[in-house]
Design an enzyme around this catalytic site. Structure first.
Site, short mmCIF file in Angstrom:
data_model
loop_
_atom_site.label_atom_id
_atom_site.label_comp_id
_atom_site.label_asym_id
_atom_site.label_seq_id
_atom_site.Cartn_x
_atom_site.Cartn_y
_atom_site.Cartn_z
N ARG A 187 0.98 -1.27 0.00
CA ARG A 187 0.00 0.01 -0.14
C ARG A 187 0.81 1.23 -0.02
O ARG A 187 1.00 1.87 1.00
CB ARG A 187 -0.93 -0.01 1.17
CG ARG A 187 -2.02 -1.01 1.06
CD ARG A 187 -3.09 -1.13 1.70
NE ARG A 187 -4.35 -1.44 1.11
CZ ARG A 187 -5.52 -2.02 1.80
NH1 ARG A 187 -5.72 -1.68 2.88
NH2 ARG A 187 -6.58 -2.17 0.91
N GLN B 122 -1.22 2.35 -5.83
CA GLN B 122 -2.65 2.47 -5.55
C GLN B 122 -3.33 2.18 -6.71
O GLN B 122 -4.43 1.52 -6.58
CB GLN B 122 -2.82 4.18 -5.25
CG GLN B 122 -2.91 4.30 -3.69
CD GLN B 122 -3.03 5.54 -3.39
OE1 GLN B 122 -2.83 6.55 -4.06
NE2 GLN B 122 -3.40 5.90 -2.17
N ASP C 199 -4.24 -1.66 -6.53
CA ASP C 199 -4.37 -2.30 -5.32
C ASP C 199 -5.98 -2.84 -5.51
O ASP C 199 -7.05 -2.27 -5.20
CB ASP C 199 -4.64 -1.15 -4.26
CG ASP C 199 -4.98 -1.46 -2.86
OD1 ASP C 199 -5.21 -2.65 -2.58
OD2 ASP C 199 -5.03 -0.64 -1.86
N SER D 52 -8.45 -2.60 -2.38
CA SER D 52 -9.11 -1.48 -2.29
C SER D 52 -10.31 -1.54 -3.09
O SER D 52 -11.63 -1.13 -2.72
CB SER D 52 -8.48 -0.31 -2.45
OG SER D 52 -7.38 -0.21 -1.45
N TYR E 156 -2.75 0.23 9.37
CA TYR E 156 -3.78 -0.85 9.53
C TYR E 156 -4.12 -0.82 11.08
O TYR E 156 -3.12 -0.57 11.62
CB TYR E 156 -3.16 -2.37 9.17
CG TYR E 156 -3.15 -2.36 7.47
CD1 TYR E 156 -4.39 -2.85 7.09
CD2 TYR E 156 -2.10 -2.18 7.01
CE1 TYR E 156 -4.50 -3.05 5.65
CE2 TYR E 156 -1.91 -2.44 5.55
CZ TYR E 156 -3.23 -2.70 4.92
OH TYR E 156 -3.49 -3.05 3.44
P1 NAD Z 1 -9.00 -3.58 6.63
O1 NAD Z 1 -9.97 -4.60 5.90
O2 NAD Z 1 -7.66 -4.52 7.11
O3 NAD Z 1 -9.95 -3.66 8.04
C1 NAD Z 1 -11.27 -2.79 7.82
C2 NAD Z 1 -11.15 -1.95 9.00
O4 NAD Z 1 -11.52 -2.33 10.22
C3 NAD Z 1 -9.88 -1.11 9.68
O5 NAD Z 1 -10.27 0.36 9.09
C4 NAD Z 1 -9.53 -1.27 10.76
O6 NAD Z 1 -9.04 -0.17 11.62
C5 NAD Z 1 -10.98 -1.71 11.25
N1 NAD Z 1 -10.78 -2.36 12.63
C6 NAD Z 1 -10.12 -3.36 13.08
N2 NAD Z 1 -10.42 -3.85 14.40
C7 NAD Z 1 -11.44 -3.05 14.84
C8 NAD Z 1 -12.47 -3.10 15.87
N3 NAD Z 1 -11.73 -4.05 16.83
N4 NAD Z 1 -13.45 -2.14 16.02
C9 NAD Z 1 -13.47 -1.49 14.78
N5 NAD Z 1 -12.97 -1.32 13.74
C10 NAD Z 1 -11.59 -2.23 13.62
O7 NAD Z 1 -8.53 -2.41 6.39
P2 NAD Z 1 -8.59 -1.62 4.83
O8 NAD Z 1 -9.85 -1.24 4.58
O9 NAD Z 1 -7.89 -2.55 3.80
O10 NAD Z 1 -7.72 -0.20 5.18
C11 NAD Z 1 -7.09 -0.29 5.99
C12 NAD Z 1 -6.09 1.15 6.14
O11 NAD Z 1 -5.39 1.20 4.82
C13 NAD Z 1 -6.92 2.50 5.86
O12 NAD Z 1 -6.28 3.54 6.76
C14 NAD Z 1 -6.90 2.80 4.41
O13 NAD Z 1 -7.13 4.20 4.30
C15 NAD Z 1 -5.52 2.51 4.27
N6 NAD Z 1 -5.19 2.27 2.90
C16 NAD Z 1 -4.16 2.72 2.17
C17 NAD Z 1 -3.99 2.75 0.80
C18 NAD Z 1 -2.68 3.09 0.27
O14 NAD Z 1 -2.03 3.82 0.86
N7 NAD Z 1 -2.45 2.82 -1.10
C19 NAD Z 1 -4.91 1.94 0.18
C20 NAD Z 1 -6.00 1.28 0.73
C21 NAD Z 1 -6.25 1.42 2.14
#
Ligand code: NAD
Length: 447
Positions: free
Chosen positions: A127, A132, A135, A138, A234
């Site tokens: 990530r 991006q 990905d 996402s 994460y």
């Molecule tokens: P994920 O699918 O791993 O998890 C989904 C969500 O569940 C996350 O936001 C996590 O914080 C939340 N979570 C975990 N435990 C929890 C709990 N006990 N209670 C409530 N919520 C809980 O996550 P994701 O959607 O793949 O994305 C995670 C991060 O990565 C985000 O900050 C996103 O913006 C970032 N991201 C960055 C890029 C990039 O830079 N290229 C791309 C995609 C996502």
């Protein structure tokens, strides 16, 4: 150089890895594209559209797997039963790329390794900004978040928006989204568009602003969440006491909600249990829970993968392949991601295994007859690779003894703790998707 697109064989899978609109770009980059007849039909793309955009069509699946690069939505690992039929078709020296769940199904990666094919896992795309556009996690989470809200809307015996009509006022549905990552944010946005009152919670405090920017209300829970986020952005796994307290504090919000969408996940780990059977019993009959985490254990105690359960009058859905339910747009996004990945992998009409490129390095799971990904090897109980020269980034393999004028920190000092660390990390085994910092993984590997 031939790139081939087989028809997906996972039950219910309607997506296709490449859509016709992306083919001209690949052809211009020196690739010939071959498509298995009917591969795009489920997503709304027929053979003629592929042909018009430069592909050849074949009904011979063995010929498809004889191509230099095979692109799939789900290859073995993410298609455990039917995907096995393709193993004898995979060829030594060929490339297979797709989702393959190497951390969940490492043995399948080993099976692919034995064929001699090089397997790229699209789940392992780091990530970083440069990746991006590739990905797929996402992209597919975006589709899934949207779809989950629609599934709940269909089940709910109420409408989402507030309506003031001649027949009286209908109150808006209350939607609670747990986990505000990519899928959760899309669920919030979709529920808002449909007129619901939306609340959301995430352990990462950084999510508050994103939730509010979509018109949702961030639920305040008295929990210590300062240490809840790793360097990659994460969520980190919290201890049992934390989750117990979270369940307790959230039960009230759950009880007040008509719809609860759960997306909470910890990369590489079982998803936290956040809604107990008692919390479900506390909901009003007719309420709906969509547990998007069932594949990794589930956030709700009563959900079951791909089942519709009714308990205490509450409908609990546990869908595991939501992107396949919106196959046209899901394929469009997947195909755009795959195209960007291919354009980065193929140089001058040939695959270039440039392991200095962390996108290539982090996604490569098998190569030259073995599993080469450190984390997957660890899961298989295999010793870390003695890093053959070919597997090492050229900069590391060929680096001469440090010149005296070279700053020591650059040659051997600890990696600085910045976002760029991941991009510069020379460890070929660093899957950013594990949620561990690259420095942690590097340390583990050297122990
Ligand atoms: P994920 O699918 O791993 O998890 C989904 C969500 O569940 C996350 O936001 C996590 O914080 C939340 N979570 C975990 N435990 C929890 C709990 N006990 N209670 C409530 N919520 C809980 O996550 P994701 O959607 O793949 O994305 C995670 C991060 O990565 C985000 O900050 C996103 O913006 C970032 N991201 C960055 C890029 C990039 O830079 N290229 C791309 C995609 C996502």
């Amino acid at each position: 150089m031939k790139v081939a697109v087989p028809k997906e064989t996972y039950p219910g899978e309607q997506r296709v890895a490449l859509i016709p609109a992306n083919l001209p770009q690949l052809v211009r980059a020196g690739m010939e594209v071959m498509v298995e007849s009917g591969a795009g039909v489920g997503a709304g793309f027929d053979d003629a559209q592929y042909e018009e955009n430069g592909a050849t069509i074949t009904t011979d699946r063995t010929a498809i797997f004889a191509a230099d690069v095979v692109v799939q939505v789900r290859t073995l690992g993410a298609n455990q039963k039917a995907g096995r039929d393709d193993l004898p078709r995979m060829k030594a020296g060929g490339v297979v790329l797709g989702t393959c769940d190497p951390l969940g199904e490492p043995a399948a990666a080993n099976d692919v390794a034995e064929t001699g094919a090089s397997l790229f896992s699209l789940e392992m795309i780091p990530r970083i900004t440069r990746a991006q556009s590739m990905d797929v996690l996402s992209s597919m989470a975006t589709i899934a978040g949207y779809r989950a809200v629609l599934l709940a809307a269909v089940e709910l015996p109420k409408m989402y928006p507030m309506l003031m009509t001649a027949a009286g006022t209908l109150t808006a549905a209350r939607v609670f989204v747990i986990g505000a990552g990519v899928a959760g944010l899309q669920a919030i946005a979709t529920a808002k568009r449909l007129g619901a009152v939306v609340r959301a919670y995430d352990v990462r405090p950084a999510c508050r602003e994103q939730v509010e920017s979509l018109g949702g209300r961030f639920v305040e829970l008295k929990l210590e969440t300062e240490q809840s986020e790793d360097k990659g952005g994460y969520a980190k796994a919290m201890d049992d006491a934390f989750y117990a307290r979270q369940r307790e504090l959230m039960a009230e919000v759950v009880a007040e909600s008509d719809v609860v969408i759960t997306t909470a996940a910890i990369p590489g780990k079982t998803s936290p249990l956040l809604i107990t059977a008692e919390a479900v019993a506390g909901m009003t009959a007719g309420s709906v829970i969509v547990d998007m985490a069932t594949e990794r254990g589930g956030n709700c105690a009563l959900s079951k993968a791909d089942e519709r359960i009714v308990e205490h009058g509450v409908v609990i859905l546990g869908p595991t392949n939501l992107p396949a339910e919106i196959p046209n747009h899901a394929s469009q996004m997947f195909s755009n991601n795959v195209t960007k990945f291919l354009l980065n992998l193929v140089k001058d009409g040939a695959v270039e295994m440039n392991l200095e490129d962390e996108i290539i390095r982090d996604t490569l799971v098998t190569h030259s007859g073995q599993v080469v990904h450190g984390r997957v090897r660890e899961l298989l109980g295999l010793a870390p690779l003695a890093a053959p020269e070919a597997e090492k980034p050229a900069s590391e393999a060929e680096k001469p003894a440090p010149e005296p004028e070279e700053p020591a920190a650059e040659a051997e000092g600890p990696a600085p703790e910045t976002n760029e660390t991941a991009e510069l990390d020379p460890d070929p085994d660093t899957p950013v998707t594990t949620g561990e910092s690259s420095t942690d993984v590097a340390k583990e590997g050297s122990e």
